[in-house]
Scaffold this active site. Structure first.
Site, mmCIF file in Angstrom:
data_model
loop_
_atom_site.group_PDB
_atom_site.id
_atom_site.type_symbol
_atom_site.label_atom_id
_atom_site.label_comp_id
_atom_site.label_asym_id
_atom_site.label_seq_id
_atom_site.Cartn_x
_atom_site.Cartn_y
_atom_site.Cartn_z
ATOM 1 N N ARG A 1 -5.613 -10.211 22.473
ATOM 2 C CA ARG A 1 -5.527 -11.537 23.097
ATOM 3 C C ARG A 1 -5.020 -12.574 22.091
ATOM 4 N NH1 ARG A 1 -11.263 -12.537 25.295
ATOM 5 N NH2 ARG A 1 -10.444 -14.450 26.187
ATOM 6 N N ARG B 1 -19.807 -13.560 22.263
ATOM 7 C CA ARG B 1 -20.016 -14.286 23.527
ATOM 8 C C ARG B 1 -20.664 -13.386 24.584
ATOM 9 N NH1 ARG B 1 -15.116 -17.548 26.207
ATOM 10 N NH2 ARG B 1 -14.098 -15.511 26.254
ATOM 11 N N ARG C 1 0.227 -20.987 29.817
ATOM 12 C CA ARG C 1 0.084 -20.093 28.664
ATOM 13 C C ARG C 1 1.441 -19.578 28.197
ATOM 14 N NH1 ARG C 1 -5.597 -18.477 29.801
ATOM 15 N NH2 ARG C 1 -6.386 -17.205 28.117
ATOM 16 N N ARG D 1 -17.961 -9.946 28.524
ATOM 17 C CA ARG D 1 -16.715 -9.802 29.285
ATOM 18 C C ARG D 1 -15.946 -8.608 28.735
ATOM 19 N NH1 ARG D 1 -13.799 -15.646 29.497
ATOM 20 N NH2 ARG D 1 -12.004 -14.337 29.067
ATOM 21 N N LYS E 1 -12.555 -23.886 25.130
ATOM 22 C CA LYS E 1 -11.865 -24.685 26.152
ATOM 23 C C LYS E 1 -12.747 -24.895 27.386
ATOM 24 C CE LYS E 1 -8.110 -22.075 26.486
ATOM 25 N NZ LYS E 1 -8.305 -21.044 25.443
HETATM 26 P P1 AMP Z 1 -9.395 -16.981 29.947
HETATM 27 O O1 AMP Z 1 -10.670 -16.943 30.701
HETATM 28 O O2 AMP Z 1 -8.661 -18.276 30.079
HETATM 29 O O3 AMP Z 1 -9.554 -16.547 28.501
HETATM 30 O O4 AMP Z 1 -8.420 -15.895 30.631
HETATM 31 C C1 AMP Z 1 -8.773 -14.529 30.685
HETATM 32 C C2 AMP Z 1 -7.552 -13.693 30.992
HETATM 33 O O5 AMP Z 1 -6.989 -14.092 32.253
HETATM 34 C C3 AMP Z 1 -6.398 -13.814 30.007
HETATM 35 O O6 AMP Z 1 -6.554 -12.977 28.865
HETATM 36 C C4 AMP Z 1 -5.210 -13.398 30.879
HETATM 37 O O7 AMP Z 1 -5.179 -11.992 31.062
HETATM 38 C C5 AMP Z 1 -5.570 -14.019 32.225
HETATM 39 N N1 AMP Z 1 -5.036 -15.398 32.353
HETATM 40 C C6 AMP Z 1 -5.734 -16.557 32.461
HETATM 41 N N2 AMP Z 1 -4.926 -17.618 32.563
HETATM 42 C C7 AMP Z 1 -3.659 -17.111 32.500
HETATM 43 C C8 AMP Z 1 -2.361 -17.707 32.528
HETATM 44 N N3 AMP Z 1 -2.190 -19.033 32.616
HETATM 45 N N4 AMP Z 1 -1.282 -16.868 32.454
HETATM 46 C C9 AMP Z 1 -1.415 -15.537 32.373
HETATM 47 N N5 AMP Z 1 -2.608 -14.918 32.322
HETATM 48 C C10 AMP Z 1 -3.724 -15.699 32.385
#
Ligand code: AMP
Length: 209
Positions: free
Chosen positions: A164, A122, A88, A153, A13
């Site tokens: 996740r 990654r 989400r 990460r 994404k």
């Molecule tokens: P990402 O970088 O989008 O994969 O997000 C990393 C982490 O941030 C996720 O696993 C969640 O813990 C948190 N996170 C990011 N966006 C959201 C969201 N819209 N709602 C809840 N948690 C989020």
């Protein structure tokens, strides 16, 4: 244009959001990046979010909704934006309806084995956020843009990757039907080479424009 990029963790994404931003001159809103920045800056939001993120769980809806509500008011969002990683949950999608009218939802599909392989391999630059995959690094350990040492990460570690994905299927996947019912969902095949996928997404968005 106001666009949502939907898809499981590891679907690419972030990369696709960057390509779309460049092409359509819209802002990139990544709630994951915003939360990581909040943790780095030790803000109140960052402190609230950290334990959830470390476990691969979702940060509470009210925290992320508040972040997005403020972010869309910034001047770079005037021409539109792409939401990467938000909404989400159905709760977040409903809140978003009080913030903006969305033109299109791009859903990137990928089988689980692809996702696990991508996420576990990654590596990211802690300075600029650029993403790499170990298979393509040929032993390199630093960012080609700024020379910083690449890191994994915390939430890309194998045990967290599985939680996740589980969270994605439980909480986020229902949004596919939610947006299909609204007639704004565009499903794309995420196994394509990222540049071809970028072209596919651009074609879908041009048709909406
Ligand atoms: P990402 O970088 O989008 O994969 O997000 C990393 C982490 O941030 C996720 O696993 C969640 O813990 C948190 N996170 C990011 N966006 C959201 C969201 N819209 N709602 C809840 N948690 C989020």
């Amino acid at each position: 244009m106001k666009i949502i990029l939907l898809g499981p963790p590891g679907a690419g994404k972030g990369t696709q959001a960057d390509l779309i931003c460049e092409r359509f001159s819209v802002a990139h809103i990544s709630t994951g990046d915003m939360l990581r920045a909040a943790i780095k800056n030790q803000t109140e939001t960052g402190l609230k979010a950290k334990t959830f993120m470390d476990q691969g769980a979702l940060v509470p809806d009210d925290v992320v909704i508040a972040l997005v509500r403020e972010r869309v008011l910034e001047p770079d969002c005037k021409n539109g934006y792409i939401l990467d990683g938000f909404p989400r949950t159905v709760e977040q999608a409903k809140a978003l309806e009080t913030i903006a009218a969305i033109d299109a939802v791009i859903d990137i599909n990928l089988p689980d084995d692809f996702l696990i392989e991508r996420l576990s391999g990654r590596r990211v630059c802690p300075q600029c956020g650029k993403s790499y995959h170990v298979d393509l690094l040929q032993g390199a350990t630093t960012c080609s843009d700024d020379g910083a040492t690449l890191v994994q990460r915390d939430d890309d570690k194998p045990e967290t990757v599985l939680s996740r994905l589980k969270v994605y299927y439980q909480k986020t996947a229902p949004l596919i039907e939610y947006y299909k019912a609204k007639g704004i969902l565009h499903a794309v095949d995420g196994t394509q080479y990222y540049k071809i996928l970028g072209e596919t997404i651009a074609k879908e968005l041009h048709a909406v424009q």
